[in-house]
Design a protein around this motif. Structure first.
Motif, PDB file in Angstrom:
ATOM      1  N   ARG A 294      -7.540 -11.881 -15.461  1.00 15.99           N
ATOM      2  CA  ARG A 294      -6.529 -11.870 -14.407  1.00 15.99           C
ATOM      3  C   ARG A 294      -7.082 -11.266 -13.109  1.00 15.99           C
ATOM      4  NH1 ARG A 294      -2.394 -14.965 -13.722  1.00 15.99           N
ATOM      5  NH2 ARG A 294      -1.095 -14.278 -15.465  1.00 15.99           N
ATOM      6  N   GLU A 295      -7.897 -10.229 -13.230  1.00 15.78           N
ATOM      7  CA  GLU A 295      -8.499  -9.629 -12.030  1.00 15.78           C
ATOM      8  C   GLU A 295      -9.407 -10.626 -11.314  1.00 15.78           C
ATOM      9  OE1 GLU A 295      -8.445  -5.077 -13.839  1.00 15.78           O
ATOM     10  OE2 GLU A 295     -10.280  -6.283 -13.900  1.00 15.78           O
ATOM     11  N   VAL A 298      -7.201 -13.100  -9.388  1.00 10.49           N
ATOM     12  CA  VAL A 298      -6.701 -12.509  -8.144  1.00 10.49           C
ATOM     13  C   VAL A 298      -7.815 -12.418  -7.107  1.00 10.49           C
ATOM     14  CG1 VAL A 298      -5.790 -10.385  -7.120  1.00 10.49           C
ATOM     15  CG2 VAL A 298      -4.842 -11.221  -9.278  1.00 10.49           C
ATOM     16  N   ASN A 308      -1.691 -11.010  -0.313  1.00 13.29           N
ATOM     17  CA  ASN A 308      -1.144 -10.569  -1.601  1.00 13.29           C
ATOM     18  C   ASN A 308       0.141 -11.317  -1.947  1.00 13.29           C
ATOM     19  OD1 ASN A 308      -3.246  -8.808  -1.676  1.00 13.29           O
ATOM     20  ND2 ASN A 308      -2.021  -6.941  -1.533  1.00 13.29           N
ATOM     21  N   ILE A 311      -0.816 -14.760  -3.136  1.00 17.63           N
ATOM     22  CA  ILE A 311      -1.418 -14.684  -4.469  1.00 17.63           C
ATOM     23  C   ILE A 311      -0.328 -14.500  -5.522  1.00 17.63           C
ATOM     24  CG2 ILE A 311      -2.918 -13.310  -5.963  1.00 17.63           C
ATOM     25  CD1 ILE A 311      -4.573 -12.646  -3.448  1.00 17.63           C
ATOM     26  N   ALA A 312       0.634 -13.627  -5.208  1.00 14.31           N
ATOM     27  CA  ALA A 312       1.727 -13.384  -6.149  1.00 14.31           C
ATOM     28  C   ALA A 312       2.494 -14.668  -6.435  1.00 14.31           C
ATOM     29  CB  ALA A 312       2.666 -12.315  -5.585  1.00 14.31           C
ATOM     30  N   THR A 321       2.263  -6.157  -8.856  1.00 16.43           N
ATOM     31  CA  THR A 321       1.281  -6.429  -9.903  1.00 16.43           C
ATOM     32  C   THR A 321      -0.044  -6.885  -9.301  1.00 16.43           C
ATOM     33  OG1 THR A 321       3.001  -6.999 -11.491  1.00 16.43           O
ATOM     34  CG2 THR A 321       0.794  -7.830 -11.947  1.00 16.43           C
ATOM     35  N   VAL A 322       0.015  -7.708  -8.259  1.00 17.09           N
ATOM     36  CA  VAL A 322      -1.212  -8.127  -7.570  1.00 17.09           C
ATOM     37  C   VAL A 322      -1.927  -6.904  -7.004  1.00 17.09           C
ATOM     38  CG1 VAL A 322      -2.113  -9.396  -5.586  1.00 17.09           C
ATOM     39  CG2 VAL A 322      -0.369 -10.437  -7.044  1.00 17.09           C
ATOM     40  N   GLU A 323      -1.180  -6.009  -6.384  1.00 20.64           N
ATOM     41  CA  GLU A 323      -1.774  -4.801  -5.815  1.00 20.64           C
ATOM     42  C   GLU A 323      -2.411  -3.938  -6.907  1.00 20.64           C
ATOM     43  OE1 GLU A 323       1.614  -3.169  -3.912  1.00 20.64           O
ATOM     44  OE2 GLU A 323       1.406  -4.370  -2.079  1.00 20.64           O
ATOM     45  N   HIS A 325      -3.696  -5.033  -9.778  1.00 19.62           N
ATOM     46  CA  HIS A 325      -4.949  -5.676 -10.187  1.00 19.62           C
ATOM     47  C   HIS A 325      -6.055  -5.421  -9.155  1.00 19.62           C
ATOM     48  CE1 HIS A 325      -3.517  -7.573 -13.759  1.00 19.62           C
ATOM     49  NE2 HIS A 325      -2.637  -8.339 -13.148  1.00 19.62           N
TER      50      HIS A 325
END
Length: 354
Positions: A294-295, A298, A308, A311-312, A321-323, A325
């Protein structure tokens, strides 16, 4: 990284599902409260555990009887049945000697197995566990046991997660809305209300005090200071009962450590130091290869110039959650400050360049 799911049959004809992934010295994770091999693989609560445990090890885990992909309709729910299930899975996976990891209620099964089969274990790791079930810890804990059983009976299968959310708040008090929502749903998907009550009551009666004293395997006991599911004093008691144990107390209120808290990094460090293994990705010498699936997803979108928020939306995640990662990514790549985002994107592009 992919998992391979297989099936085996316990002595009382219960079919058990188990999964294997990773490469290296084997480590077996005892089944714990409410698992589902397929859901856990994509979980915002458990996936970082699976990534870390499968990095430098061959991880074997399984769904306990009555739950997940294992048989749901079972007669025997007891410590003896749980230990027999572990024995069955170990044999099906073809393991001779291995490290054993017990998490939460899985520690009781791990202790019982270690007392019975010391010749099979290289190491024993117990996280968030206990030697005494809740009904043996005094009147206050017995009342809590009764209240939680009532909550299971009242709302386990209801689409409204209100009653199941009591467990999510106990297990993940610092969790995000996404993590708690996933945990709410996972409990309902994993088993029926009737089976959940039987499992919870059986665990409340467990008493491993005498068996713990018989364990001779070198043991690492880890507990969080603010654990709301199993008080840290129970972890301390467990460590004093085991003859070859070392206790580590981490600063967290979560019963299940989350990927973005310092206690998680400390736990992984303690675990690897105790087992004497290094990350398989560390041997590659390329920082980007240390990132989870997942990282990497992203970071790939960061390198493509997405914000961000974008991406989300693309990955169906929350911005928080994006932040999270990205924070983990910056730590692993050892970049920081205002230039961290650009530096991480550059490292990704460089690693992927032919």
């Amino acid at each position: 990284m992919r998992q391979r799911v297989g099936y085996c049959v316990a002595p009382d004809a219960v079919k058990l599902a188990y999964a294997v992934h990773g490469d290296g010295p084997p480590i077996v994770r005892v089944a714990t409260w409410m698992t589902h091999l397929e859901f856990d693989w994509e979980s915002p609560v458990w996936r970082h555990w699976l990534d870390a445990l499968g990095d430098g090890h061959t991880l074997v885990r399984y769904d306990e009887r009555g739950c997940g992909l294992s048989d749901r309709d079972v007669d025997d729910i007891s410590l003896d049945a749980w230990v027999a299930d572990l024995e069955t899975v170990v044999d099906a996976a073809g393991l001779d000697r291995f490290a054993l990891l017990g998490v939460s209620t899985g520690t009781a099964v791990a202790v019982a197995y270690a007392a019975r089969h010391p010749e099979r274990l290289t190491h024993l790791v117990l996280y968030g566990g206990y030697a005494r079930g809740r009904t043996l810890r005094g009147a206050g804990e017995r009342r809590l046991q009764e209240a939680l059983v009532a909550a299971i009976s009242a709302g386990w299968t209801d689409p409204d997660p209100t009653f199941r959310h009591l467990f999510s708040m106990l297990f993940l008090p610092a969790g995000t809305a996404e993590q708690m929502g996933w945990y709410d749903d996972m409990q309902r998907q994993s088993t029926s209300a009737a089976t959940a009550v039987r499992i919870y009551n059986a665990r409340g009666r467990l008493n491993l005090v005498d068996l713990a004293a018989q364990v001779r395997t070198r043991t690492l006991v880890v507990h969080t200071a603010g654990d709301r599911v199993v008080p840290v004093d129970e972890g301390r008691l467990l460590a004093t009962l085991l003859p070859e144990a070392r206790l580590v107390v981490l600063e967290s209120a979560n019963h299940i450590l989350l990927s973005d808290e310092p206690a998680w990094t400390s736990f992984v460090s303690e675990l690897r130091g105790f087992l004497g293994t290094e990350r398989a990705t560390a041997r590659l010498g390329v920082g980007v290869d240390e990132l989870s699936r997942r990282e990497l997803e992203v970071l790939e979108l960061v390198a493509a110039g997405l914000t961000n928020e974008a991406i989300a939306e693309r990955l169906s995640l929350s911005v928080r959650t994006v932040e999270r990662h990205l924070t983990n990514t910056y730590i692993k790549l050892r970049v920081s400050g205002k230039a961290g985002r650009a530096a991480a994107a550059a490292r990704f592009s460089e690693a992927r360049r032919p």
